[in-house]
Scaffold this motif. Structure first.
Motif, PDB file in Angstrom:
ATOM      1  N   GLY A  37      -7.362   6.377   4.084  1.00  0.00           N
ATOM      2  CA  GLY A  37      -8.836   6.032   3.393  1.00  0.00           C
ATOM      3  C   GLY A  37      -8.486   5.302   1.691  1.00  0.00           C
ATOM      4  O   GLY A  37      -9.528   6.222   1.471  1.00  0.00           O
ATOM      5  N   ILE A  38      -7.656   5.047   2.075  1.00  0.00           N
ATOM      6  CA  ILE A  38      -7.366   4.630   0.978  1.00  0.00           C
ATOM      7  C   ILE A  38      -7.883   2.879   0.507  1.00  0.00           C
ATOM      8  O   ILE A  38      -7.195   2.256   1.783  1.00  0.00           O
ATOM      9  CB  ILE A  38      -6.194   5.151  -0.236  1.00  0.00           C
ATOM     10  N   SER A  39      -8.210   2.498  -0.338  1.00  0.00           N
ATOM     11  CA  SER A  39      -7.838   0.973  -0.476  1.00  0.00           C
ATOM     12  C   SER A  39      -7.285   0.325  -0.262  1.00  0.00           C
ATOM     13  O   SER A  39      -5.537   0.573  -0.775  1.00  0.00           O
ATOM     14  CB  SER A  39      -8.784   0.197  -1.437  1.00  0.00           C
ATOM     15  N   TYR A  40      -6.143  -0.854  -0.078  1.00  0.00           N
ATOM     16  CA  TYR A  40      -5.554  -1.556   0.111  1.00  0.00           C
ATOM     17  C   TYR A  40      -4.905  -1.678  -1.041  1.00  0.00           C
ATOM     18  O   TYR A  40      -3.739  -1.356  -1.295  1.00  0.00           O
ATOM     19  CB  TYR A  40      -5.935  -2.921   0.838  1.00  0.00           C
ATOM     20  N   GLN A  41      -5.879  -2.034  -2.126  1.00  0.00           N
ATOM     21  CA  GLN A  41      -5.404  -2.361  -3.280  1.00  0.00           C
ATOM     22  C   GLN A  41      -4.536  -0.864  -3.668  1.00  0.00           C
ATOM     23  O   GLN A  41      -3.352  -1.061  -4.580  1.00  0.00           O
ATOM     24  CB  GLN A  41      -6.530  -2.713  -4.546  1.00  0.00           C
ATOM     25  N   ARG A  42      -5.285   0.370  -3.589  1.00  0.00           N
ATOM     26  CA  ARG A  42      -4.420   1.431  -4.432  1.00  0.00           C
ATOM     27  C   ARG A  42      -3.142   1.839  -3.501  1.00  0.00           C
ATOM     28  O   ARG A  42      -1.787   2.206  -3.724  1.00  0.00           O
ATOM     29  CB  ARG A  42      -5.416   3.152  -3.853  1.00  0.00           C
ATOM     30  N   LEU A  43      -3.348   1.355  -2.220  1.00  0.00           N
ATOM     31  CA  LEU A  43      -1.934   1.841  -1.375  1.00  0.00           C
ATOM     32  C   LEU A  43      -0.506   0.287  -2.296  1.00  0.00           C
ATOM     33  O   LEU A  43       0.781   1.144  -2.627  1.00  0.00           O
ATOM     34  CB  LEU A  43      -1.850   2.238  -0.070  1.00  0.00           C
ATOM     35  N   SER A  44      -0.949  -0.160  -2.557  1.00  0.00           N
ATOM     36  CA  SER A  44      -0.247  -0.972  -2.958  1.00  0.00           C
ATOM     37  C   SER A  44       0.524  -0.708  -4.048  1.00  0.00           C
ATOM     38  O   SER A  44       1.350  -1.213  -4.700  1.00  0.00           O
ATOM     39  CB  SER A  44      -1.309  -2.336  -3.627  1.00  0.00           C
ATOM     40  N   ILE A  45      -0.639  -0.528  -5.141  1.00  0.00           N
ATOM     41  CA  ILE A  45      -0.063   0.005  -6.461  1.00  0.00           C
ATOM     42  C   ILE A  45       1.035   1.786  -5.745  1.00  0.00           C
ATOM     43  O   ILE A  45       2.289   1.028  -6.497  1.00  0.00           O
ATOM     44  CB  ILE A  45      -1.145   0.826  -6.985  1.00  0.00           C
ATOM     45  N   VAL A  46       0.824   2.226  -5.149  1.00  0.00           N
ATOM     46  CA  VAL A  46       1.599   3.139  -4.976  1.00  0.00           C
ATOM     47  C   VAL A  46       3.021   3.069  -3.946  1.00  0.00           C
ATOM     48  O   VAL A  46       4.450   3.060  -4.452  1.00  0.00           O
ATOM     49  CB  VAL A  46       0.768   4.547  -3.981  1.00  0.00           C
ATOM     50  N   MET A  47       2.572   1.775  -3.240  1.00  0.00           N
ATOM     51  CA  MET A  47       4.220   1.181  -2.657  1.00  0.00           C
ATOM     52  C   MET A  47       4.626   1.201  -3.556  1.00  0.00           C
ATOM     53  O   MET A  47       5.694   0.793  -3.549  1.00  0.00           O
ATOM     54  CB  MET A  47       3.893  -0.156  -1.588  1.00  0.00           C
ATOM     55  N   THR A  48       4.462  -0.124  -4.796  1.00  0.00           N
ATOM     56  CA  THR A  48       5.145  -0.873  -5.804  1.00  0.00           C
ATOM     57  C   THR A  48       5.578   0.344  -6.862  1.00  0.00           C
ATOM     58  O   THR A  48       7.100   0.014  -7.071  1.00  0.00           O
ATOM     59  CB  THR A  48       3.889  -1.784  -7.024  1.00  0.00           C
ATOM     60  N   GLU A  49       4.834   1.262  -7.156  1.00  0.00           N
ATOM     61  CA  GLU A  49       5.074   2.762  -7.951  1.00  0.00           C
ATOM     62  C   GLU A  49       6.695   3.147  -6.865  1.00  0.00           C
ATOM     63  O   GLU A  49       7.966   3.640  -7.691  1.00  0.00           O
ATOM     64  CB  GLU A  49       5.004   2.989  -7.783  1.00  0.00           C
ATOM     65  N   PHE A  50       7.296   3.245  -5.783  1.00  0.00           N
ATOM     66  CA  PHE A  50       7.690   3.509  -4.754  1.00  0.00           C
ATOM     67  C   PHE A  50       8.830   2.743  -4.826  1.00  0.00           C
ATOM     68  O   PHE A  50       9.641   3.062  -5.195  1.00  0.00           O
ATOM     69  CB  PHE A  50       7.542   3.840  -3.958  1.00  0.00           C
ATOM     70  N   GLN A  51       8.724   1.825  -4.900  1.00  0.00           N
ATOM     71  CA  GLN A  51       9.753   0.513  -5.131  1.00  0.00           C
ATOM     72  C   GLN A  51      10.163   0.396  -5.864  1.00  0.00           C
ATOM     73  O   GLN A  51      11.616   0.440  -6.348  1.00  0.00           O
ATOM     74  CB  GLN A  51       8.997  -0.785  -4.967  1.00  0.00           C
ATOM     75  N   GLU A  52       9.766   0.297  -6.807  1.00  0.00           N
ATOM     76  CA  GLU A  52      10.680   0.640  -8.838  1.00  0.00           C
ATOM     77  C   GLU A  52      11.215   1.881  -9.029  1.00  0.00           C
ATOM     78  O   GLU A  52      12.409   1.924  -9.994  1.00  0.00           O
ATOM     79  CB  GLU A  52       8.684   0.553  -9.815  1.00  0.00           C
ATOM     80  N   MET A  53      10.652   2.831  -7.896  1.00  0.00           N
ATOM     81  CA  MET A  53      11.212   4.093  -8.819  1.00  0.00           C
ATOM     82  C   MET A  53      12.209   4.317  -7.439  1.00  0.00           C
ATOM     83  O   MET A  53      13.452   5.362  -8.233  1.00  0.00           O
ATOM     84  CB  MET A  53      10.488   5.514  -8.173  1.00  0.00           C
TER      85      MET A  53
END
Length: 94
Positions: A37-53
């Motif tokens: 129930g979140i926007s694609y853009q918000r998920l993309s930010i979290v996925m990028t965060e997971f990737q960079e972490m």
């Protein structure tokens, strides 16, 4: 909304449950965003965060999970790790 660490933990565990034998996430980001129930853009930010972490990798256009979620120190230790990541990221932007 993905405000709390609990939601990041829940998301990562969901991704773990929806991976193939090579730890590649089997759902599209759109499908995951819809499920949470979140926007694609918000998920993309979290996925990028997971990737960079260093929690996930990316091979071509696929995300690959690097760690079993039970091995990730969720909670206070994760909060500190994420805060450090955000602080360092903001320093680079300046």
């Amino acid at each position: 909304m993905m405000k709390s660490m609990h939601n990041r933990e829940t998301l990562y565990k969901f991704l773990w449950e929806n991976r193939d034998q090579k730890n590649v996430i089997s759902l599209s980001q759109g499908e995951v965003a819809e499920k949470f129930g979140i926007s694609y853009q918000r998920l993309s930010i979290v996925m990028t965060e997971f990737q960079e972490m260093g929690l996930i990798g990316k091979y071509k256009h696929q995300f690959v999970l690097k760690y079993d979620p039970s091995k990730i120190p969720w909670g206070e230790e994760f909060d500190k790790f994420r805060a450090s990541y955000i602080s360092n990221k903001n320093k680079v932007k300046k």
